[in-house]
Design a protein around this motif. Sequence first.
Motif, short mmCIF file in Angstrom:
data_model
loop_
_atom_site.label_atom_id
_atom_site.label_comp_id
_atom_site.label_asym_id
_atom_site.label_seq_id
_atom_site.Cartn_x
_atom_site.Cartn_y
_atom_site.Cartn_z
N GLY A 18 0.86 -1.13 -0.09
CA GLY A 18 0.07 -0.04 -0.10
C GLY A 18 0.79 1.37 0.07
O GLY A 18 2.08 1.16 0.19
N GLN A 19 0.25 2.32 -0.06
CA GLN A 19 0.93 3.58 0.00
C GLN A 19 -0.19 4.79 0.43
O GLN A 19 -1.32 4.38 0.54
CB GLN A 19 1.24 3.99 -1.36
N GLY A 20 0.50 5.67 1.05
CA GLY A 20 -0.54 6.80 1.63
C GLY A 20 0.24 8.12 1.65
O GLY A 20 1.41 8.46 0.99
N THR A 21 -0.43 8.99 2.20
CA THR A 21 0.00 10.44 2.08
C THR A 21 -0.26 11.12 3.62
O THR A 21 -1.07 10.65 4.19
CB THR A 21 -0.63 11.34 1.10
N VAL A 22 0.74 11.65 4.03
CA VAL A 22 0.63 12.57 5.30
C VAL A 22 0.49 13.78 5.07
O VAL A 22 1.53 14.50 4.25
CB VAL A 22 1.95 12.04 6.44
N ALA A 23 -0.29 14.54 5.57
CA ALA A 23 -0.63 15.98 5.35
C ALA A 23 -0.41 16.69 6.81
O ALA A 23 -0.92 16.26 7.62
CB ALA A 23 -1.90 16.46 4.90
N LEU A 24 0.46 17.69 6.71
CA LEU A 24 0.65 18.55 7.85
C LEU A 24 -0.44 19.57 7.79
O LEU A 24 -0.40 20.58 7.28
CB LEU A 24 1.91 19.24 7.80
N ASP A 25 -1.57 19.29 8.33
CA ASP A 25 -2.70 19.82 8.14
C ASP A 25 -2.75 21.19 8.87
O ASP A 25 -3.26 22.25 8.21
CB ASP A 25 -4.07 19.07 8.64
N SER A 26 -2.49 21.29 10.00
CA SER A 26 -2.51 22.40 10.64
C SER A 26 -1.57 23.67 9.90
O SER A 26 -2.27 24.76 9.95
CB SER A 26 -1.74 22.50 12.21
N SER A 27 -0.52 23.58 9.61
CA SER A 27 0.25 24.52 9.01
C SER A 27 0.07 24.68 7.46
O SER A 27 0.37 25.62 6.96
CB SER A 27 1.98 24.23 9.23
N LYS A 28 -0.50 23.60 7.06
CA LYS A 28 -0.78 23.27 5.48
C LYS A 28 0.57 23.60 4.60
O LYS A 28 0.59 24.18 3.48
CB LYS A 28 -1.60 24.54 5.03
N ILE A 29 1.66 23.06 5.25
CA ILE A 29 2.87 23.33 4.60
C ILE A 29 3.40 22.10 3.73
O ILE A 29 4.11 22.22 3.08
CB ILE A 29 4.29 23.80 5.42
N GLY A 30 2.62 21.00 3.64
CA GLY A 30 2.86 19.90 2.81
C GLY A 30 2.16 18.52 2.94
O GLY A 30 1.72 18.39 4.02
N THR A 31 2.05 17.95 1.87
CA THR A 31 1.61 16.66 1.89
C THR A 31 2.86 15.76 1.41
O THR A 31 3.46 16.23 0.48
CB THR A 31 0.34 16.46 1.00
N TYR A 32 2.99 14.71 2.21
CA TYR A 32 4.24 13.79 1.90
C TYR A 32 3.97 12.36 1.63
O TYR A 32 3.11 11.93 2.43
CB TYR A 32 4.89 13.91 2.95
N ASP A 33 4.50 11.79 0.67
CA ASP A 33 4.21 10.19 0.20
C ASP A 33 4.65 9.53 1.46
O ASP A 33 5.83 9.57 2.04
CB ASP A 33 4.54 9.89 -1.05
N VAL A 34 4.22 8.33 1.82
CA VAL A 34 4.56 7.41 2.94
C VAL A 34 4.51 5.83 2.19
O VAL A 34 3.27 5.73 1.95
CB VAL A 34 4.04 7.61 4.01
N THR A 35 5.05 5.06 2.34
CA THR A 35 5.00 3.61 2.05
C THR A 35 5.70 2.58 3.35
O THR A 35 6.66 3.16 3.81
CB THR A 35 5.59 3.34 0.92
N TRP A 36 5.40 1.52 3.20
CA TRP A 36 6.28 0.61 4.10
C TRP A 36 7.82 0.54 3.40
O TRP A 36 8.59 0.49 4.46
CB TRP A 36 5.71 -0.83 3.82
N ALA A 37 7.96 0.50 2.40
CA ALA A 37 9.35 0.43 2.03
C ALA A 37 10.22 1.60 2.43
O ALA A 37 11.27 1.63 2.88
CB ALA A 37 9.56 0.28 0.47
N SER A 38 9.57 2.92 2.34
CA SER A 38 10.02 4.29 2.81
C SER A 38 10.48 4.04 4.15
O SER A 38 11.31 4.77 4.76
CB SER A 38 9.45 5.49 2.50
#
Length: 142
Positions: A18-38
């Motif tokens: 699988g894969q996903g994204t992590v969003a820094l929601d409070s600051s709105k400064i970025g969304t970052y990809d995340v996987t088990w391999a990473s």
Amino acid sequence: MATVRTAKTHWEGNLMEGQGTVALDSSKIGTYDVTWASRAEQPGGRTSPEELIAAAHSACYSMAFSHGLAGKGYTVEKVDTQADVTFQPGEGITAIKLTVRATVPGLSEEDFRAAAEDAKANCPVSQALAAVKNITLDAQLV
């Protein structure tokens, strides 16, 4: 006054593929990809929970160190903190190494060591990570 900071993760699929994204929601400064391999292998341009913990720990430590010394009348010229978080699949986070280099005019080596250890023990992120048995500190006054 308490503050709340929010991050959100969207995940699709199973853990290994699988894969996903992590969003820094409070600051709105970025969304970052995340996987088990990473997380368990090479980053490949994606982040991991451990990298995000390392970012939080290094920032919190630097703030606590600077604040503690300011309370004693010292001005921190600069502090550079690196946090290396070790993740072992099947075991979890097994170690955190904090590497700190700081310039504080007029501060003795003894007072520096005390301030460095105090920040390690008392920054809020260190306290939140108290379950990690092996948190080490390599601190030098430069």
